[in-house]
Motif scaffolding. Structure first.
Motif, short mmCIF file in Angstrom:
data_model
loop_
_atom_site.label_atom_id
_atom_site.label_comp_id
_atom_site.label_asym_id
_atom_site.label_seq_id
_atom_site.Cartn_x
_atom_site.Cartn_y
_atom_site.Cartn_z
N VAL A 63 0.52 5.72 -9.87
CA VAL A 63 0.02 4.38 -9.54
C VAL A 63 1.18 3.42 -9.37
N GLN A 64 2.19 3.50 -10.23
CA GLN A 64 3.34 2.61 -10.09
C GLN A 64 4.08 2.87 -8.77
N GLN A 65 4.20 4.14 -8.38
CA GLN A 65 4.81 4.46 -7.08
C GLN A 65 3.99 3.87 -5.94
N LEU A 66 2.67 4.00 -6.04
CA LEU A 66 1.79 3.48 -5.00
C LEU A 66 1.87 1.96 -4.92
N LEU A 67 1.81 1.29 -6.06
CA LEU A 67 1.88 -0.17 -6.07
C LEU A 67 3.17 -0.67 -5.45
N ALA A 68 4.27 0.02 -5.71
CA ALA A 68 5.56 -0.38 -5.13
C ALA A 68 5.56 -0.22 -3.61
N ALA A 69 4.83 0.78 -3.12
CA ALA A 69 4.80 1.06 -1.68
C ALA A 69 3.71 0.29 -0.94
N LEU A 70 2.72 -0.23 -1.66
CA LEU A 70 1.52 -0.78 -1.01
C LEU A 70 1.78 -1.77 0.12
N PRO A 71 2.58 -2.78 -0.07
CA PRO A 71 2.71 -3.73 1.05
C PRO A 71 3.14 -3.07 2.36
N GLY A 72 3.95 -2.03 2.28
CA GLY A 72 4.44 -1.38 3.49
C GLY A 72 3.55 -0.31 4.07
N ILE A 73 2.54 0.15 3.33
CA ILE A 73 1.71 1.26 3.82
C ILE A 73 0.28 0.85 4.16
N LEU A 74 -0.08 -0.41 3.90
CA LEU A 74 -1.43 -0.85 4.21
C LEU A 74 -1.63 -0.96 5.71
N ALA A 75 -2.87 -0.75 6.15
CA ALA A 75 -3.21 -0.82 7.57
C ALA A 75 -4.54 -1.54 7.72
N GLY A 76 -4.79 -2.04 8.91
CA GLY A 76 -6.08 -2.62 9.26
C GLY A 76 -6.51 -3.77 8.37
N GLY A 77 -7.78 -3.74 7.99
CA GLY A 77 -8.35 -4.79 7.16
C GLY A 77 -7.71 -4.88 5.79
N TYR A 78 -7.26 -3.74 5.28
CA TYR A 78 -6.57 -3.75 3.99
C TYR A 78 -5.31 -4.61 4.08
N ARG A 79 -4.56 -4.42 5.16
CA ARG A 79 -3.31 -5.15 5.34
C ARG A 79 -3.57 -6.64 5.54
N GLY A 84 -3.39 -12.24 3.76
CA GLY A 84 -4.10 -13.52 3.62
C GLY A 84 -4.16 -13.98 2.18
N THR A 85 -4.45 -13.07 1.28
CA THR A 85 -4.50 -13.41 -0.14
C THR A 85 -3.12 -13.83 -0.63
N ARG A 86 -2.11 -13.06 -0.27
CA ARG A 86 -0.74 -13.37 -0.68
C ARG A 86 -0.32 -14.75 -0.19
N ASP A 87 -0.62 -15.05 1.06
CA ASP A 87 -0.23 -16.35 1.62
C ASP A 87 -0.91 -17.50 0.89
N GLY A 88 -2.18 -17.31 0.50
CA GLY A 88 -2.88 -18.33 -0.28
C GLY A 88 -2.21 -18.57 -1.62
N TYR A 89 -1.81 -17.50 -2.28
CA TYR A 89 -1.10 -17.63 -3.56
C TYR A 89 0.24 -18.33 -3.38
N LEU A 90 0.97 -17.95 -2.34
CA LEU A 90 2.29 -18.57 -2.09
C LEU A 90 2.14 -20.07 -1.82
N GLY A 93 1.94 -22.11 -4.83
CA GLY A 93 3.12 -22.16 -5.68
C GLY A 93 3.32 -20.95 -6.58
N VAL A 94 2.56 -19.88 -6.36
CA VAL A 94 2.74 -18.66 -7.15
C VAL A 94 4.03 -17.98 -6.69
N PRO A 95 4.87 -17.55 -7.63
CA PRO A 95 6.11 -16.84 -7.23
C PRO A 95 5.80 -15.62 -6.37
N GLU A 96 6.70 -15.33 -5.45
CA GLU A 96 6.46 -14.29 -4.45
C GLU A 96 6.16 -12.92 -5.07
N SER A 97 6.90 -12.52 -6.08
CA SER A 97 6.68 -11.19 -6.65
C SER A 97 5.28 -11.08 -7.26
#
Length: 174
Positions: A63-79, A84-90, A93-97
């Protein structure tokens, strides 16, 4: 333990008076949703011989390997949902990590399936995840998941029905 949520909770709590409380509640709700889903998964898949300590040892590294890779391996609606969720958090003022980590949790609902599939096929978790998300996008399963999530829930019966649909779609995807 598998998803290291204590760290995420601490990071969210550290944002007190720095981001809107509603944003913090939203992030905690994402974590709670993931934990609830994965608990159901374990109860369904390991019903006869569930040993929590063994499950943590089995799934945590993958799971830790997958979580580290997730942003780069998502496709379609998942991506697009993750971005969109990340941009809302940013924007709030939520820190990027932390924004990246929490935004990926919607896709992380499939983490236990992906890790188990990777283990059975003796393939790298990141490669298995990439294929999982690409196949889901090409078959429209990400769209189906999005439609299920948008169903209105007004009571326990409708919540149970939506959960059943979500689980069935995930089994098909697997």
């Amino acid at each position: 333990e598998v998803f290291e949520v204590r760290r995420s909770w601490a990071d969210i709590e550290a944002l007190d008076n720095l981001v809107p409380a509603a944003m913090q509640y939203s992030m905690i709700a994402e974590i709670s949703r993931l934990l609830r889903h994965c608990t159901y998964w374990l109860l369904q898949q390991r019903r006869k011989n569930l040993a929590v300590d063994r499950a943590v040892a089995e799934f945590a590294p993958g799971v830790q390997q997958l979580l580290a890779a997730l942003p780069g391996i998502l496709a379609g609606g998942y991506r697009s949902a993750c971005i969109g969720t990340r941009d809302g958090y940013l924007q709030a003022g939520v820190p990027e990590s932390l924004a990246n980590r929490i935004a990926a949790l919607g896709a992380a609902n499939a983490a236990l399936d992906i890790v188990e599939l990777a283990q059975r096929a003796r393939q790298p978790v990141a490669d298995t995840g990439r294929i999982y998300f690409e196949l889901g996008a090409k078959l429209g399963l990400d769209w189906l998941r999005g439609q299920i999530e948008q169903l209105t829930v007004d009571g326990a019966w409708q919540a149970a029905a939506r959960t059943g649909l979500r689980d069935a779609a995930q089994r098909i995807h697997r």
